[in-house]
Design a protein around this motif. Structure first.
Motif, PDB file in Angstrom:
ATOM      1  N   CYS A   1       0.863  -1.178   0.000  1.00  0.00           N
ATOM      2  CA  CYS A   1       0.000   0.000   0.000  1.00  0.00           C
ATOM      3  C   CYS A   1       0.903   1.232   0.000  1.00  0.00           C
ATOM      4  O   CYS A   1       1.728   1.392   0.884  1.00  0.00           O
ATOM      5  CB  CYS A   1      -0.901   0.011   1.228  1.00  0.00           C
TER       6      CYS A   1
ATOM      7  N   CYS B   1      -5.340   1.166   6.079  1.00  0.00           N
ATOM      8  CA  CYS B   1      -5.671   2.590   5.951  1.00  0.00           C
ATOM      9  C   CYS B   1      -6.896   2.839   5.067  1.00  0.00           C
ATOM     10  O   CYS B   1      -7.370   3.969   4.980  1.00  0.00           O
ATOM     11  CB  CYS B   1      -4.482   3.364   5.421  1.00  0.00           C
TER      12      CYS B   1
ATOM     13  N   CYS C   1      -6.778  -1.244   0.974  1.00  0.00           N
ATOM     14  CA  CYS C   1      -5.823  -1.603   2.024  1.00  0.00           C
ATOM     15  C   CYS C   1      -6.536  -1.928   3.330  1.00  0.00           C
ATOM     16  O   CYS C   1      -7.450  -1.219   3.744  1.00  0.00           O
ATOM     17  CB  CYS C   1      -4.840  -0.457   2.240  1.00  0.00           C
TER      18      CYS C   1
ATOM     19  N   HIS D   1       0.042   4.229   0.526  1.00  0.00           N
ATOM     20  CA  HIS D   1      -0.354   5.225   1.527  1.00  0.00           C
ATOM     21  C   HIS D   1       0.298   4.918   2.872  1.00  0.00           C
ATOM     22  O   HIS D   1       0.812   5.795   3.529  1.00  0.00           O
ATOM     23  CB  HIS D   1      -1.866   5.232   1.712  1.00  0.00           C
ATOM     24  N   CYS D   2       0.245   3.639   3.298  1.00  0.00           N
ATOM     25  CA  CYS D   2       0.700   3.324   4.657  1.00  0.00           C
ATOM     26  C   CYS D   2       1.770   2.251   4.689  1.00  0.00           C
ATOM     27  O   CYS D   2       2.199   1.841   5.764  1.00  0.00           O
ATOM     28  CB  CYS D   2      -0.484   2.925   5.527  1.00  0.00           C
TER      29      CYS D   2
HETATM   30 ZN   LIG Z   1      -2.661   1.258   3.444  1.00  0.00          ZN
END
Ligand SMILES: [Zn+2]
Ligand SMILES: [Zn+2]
Lengths: 203, 211
Positions: free
Chosen positions: A16, A33, A30, A18-19
């Motif tokens: 992921c 997140c 995900c 983002h995280c």
């Molecule tokens: Zn994530």
């Protein structure tokens, strides 16, 4: 590469962005997140090229048209980016002239060429210079925003130099075109997925 | 799956690095920075953000630079950074500058306080924490406070050759604001943040089970 180097893709995991959590490949959201995840950025090369072409198109008016017009003591002078740099050089502000030259001439051209080469090298399936290309990609990510310096300089001069009939500065279309170049190259760098460079090792 | 980490730039799978204070972990294959562990990472971010907000207000309130020539005088505050573009009808350019210099940095600061304050002091999560955190991490690179600082120093040089200028309190506040914000964002490590968030979620689940 040794045989024990495994990528997340090899073991059916998606990172992921983002995280940085690893999720099974089949998932599209995900688990930590809630952001949308893809094994690789979707249509990465096409989107990057589209933004690069936009940047090149805007680059022409950004350099042809003046970025600002100065009205001083009844005289009107239009200055382009390059003209502004020459002016600073003549005033012996060498450091500032160099900073603006690097930020508004070198960086945009370098960034466009680098990203074009990265896209081309993927099409050609090059398996060399993997580490170098990844480092160059990181460079394009990092330097892009510094090209905005010239737009901000115009903004500050326009805001400050409004001294009645004596001296005033007006922004012109060149600075808008230049801001668009910077934004388009930043979006291009953002859309490129450097993991595609390393994927060429599998084939 | 729990103790693995993949590189963002080359997808290499590695063991989750255990770091001491002030250590960094780089990818074995492409050299990308995987994780950094500054001291008190998130607490430090929160304190720097608080300082940034106050300094940001000061930079908006006090004039930064004033120009004077033959009796005409004009001064500029941070708030007016984009205003002149609107006045000349360049509203698109004005909007871009307003976003990257004023709106985005301010939004990011408020959102970080919204996230971190309840996390650090009350071990609680605010509604929509996941969404807000994703937003902060993706907006971060569009805030150009540091670039504006360099542009300001460049324009001062240019200005001194044209008119008489005077530096106000605002510009010192802005320099301090820029440094604080950079320090805050440099200490906001993605990996650390999401791990900390996981910990708090576990904590909450345990608490509910006890009750
Ligand atoms: Zn994530
Ligand atoms: Zn890597």
């Amino acid at each position: 590469m040794s045989s024990d180097t495994k990528t997340a893709k090899d073991v059916a995991l998606t990172l992921c962005l983002h995280c940085h959590k690893l999720n099974p490949v089949s998932w599209s959201v995900c688990s930590r997140c809630g952001g949308s995840i893809h094994l690789r950025k979707p249509k990465s090369v096409q989107v990057t090229l589209a933004w690069l072409i936009t940047a090149i198109v805007f680059y022409i008016p950004a350099n042809i048209f003046p970025v600002m017009t100065t009205y001083a003591f009844g005289r009107e002078t239009a200055s382009s980016i390059i003209g502004g740099i020459f002016e600073l050089w003549e005033q012996k502000s060498f450091v500032i002239a160099a900073i603006i030259f690097v930020a508004s001439i070198i960086i945009p051209i370098l960034k466009i060429l680098l990203l074009l080469w990265l896209c081309l090298s993927l099409k050609l399936n090059l398996t060399e210079t993997l580490k170098l290309r990844t480092s160059l990609y990181r460079l394009t990510l990092w330097i892009g925003r510094w090209s905005m310096i010239d737009v901000f300089v115009v903004a500050i001069l326009v805001a400050l130099l409004q001294l009645g009939g004596l001296l005033s500065i007006q922004p012109t279309i060149g600075s808008l075109a230049f801001a668009c170049v910077v934004i388009a190259t930043m979006l291009a760098a953002e859309s490129f997925d450097p993991r595609l460079i390393w994927d060429s090792l599998e084939r | 799956m729990r103790n693995l980490i993949a590189c963002e730039h080359c997808d290499l799978l590695m063991e989750y690095p255990v770091l001491n204070h002030a250590q960094q972990a780089h990818c074995l294959r492409c050299g990308n920075l995987l994780m950094s562990r500054p001291k008190h990472s998130l607490q430090l971010t929160l304190s720097f953000i608080t300082a940034s907000i106050i300094l940001f207000m000061a930079a908006n309130f006090f004039p930064m630079i004033s120009a004077e020539e033959a009796g005409f005088k004009n001064q500029m505050r941070l708030l007016e950074a984009a205003y002149a573009f609107f006045a000349y009808g360049e509203w698109l350019l004005g909007f871009i500058v307003f976003c990257v210099v004023l709106l985005l940095p301010f939004t990011i600061m408020l959102l970080i306080v919204y996230l971190l304050l309840p996390m650090i002091f009350y071990r609680r999560l605010m509604p929509k924490t996941n969404f807000v955190a994703r937003l902060v991490f993706s907006l971060q690179k569009w805030s150009m406070v540091d670039v504006y600082l360099v542009a300001m120093l460049a324009s001062i040089t240019k200005l001194t050759s044209m008119v008489t200028i005077e530096l106000g309190v605002g510009i010192w506040a802005y320099i301090a604001f820029s440094l604080c914000l950079s320090a805050a964002l440099a200490n906001l490590d993605k990996q650390r943040f999401w791990r900390y968030l996981d910990k708090i979620k576990c904590h909450q689940i345990l608490k509910q089970q006890k009750m």
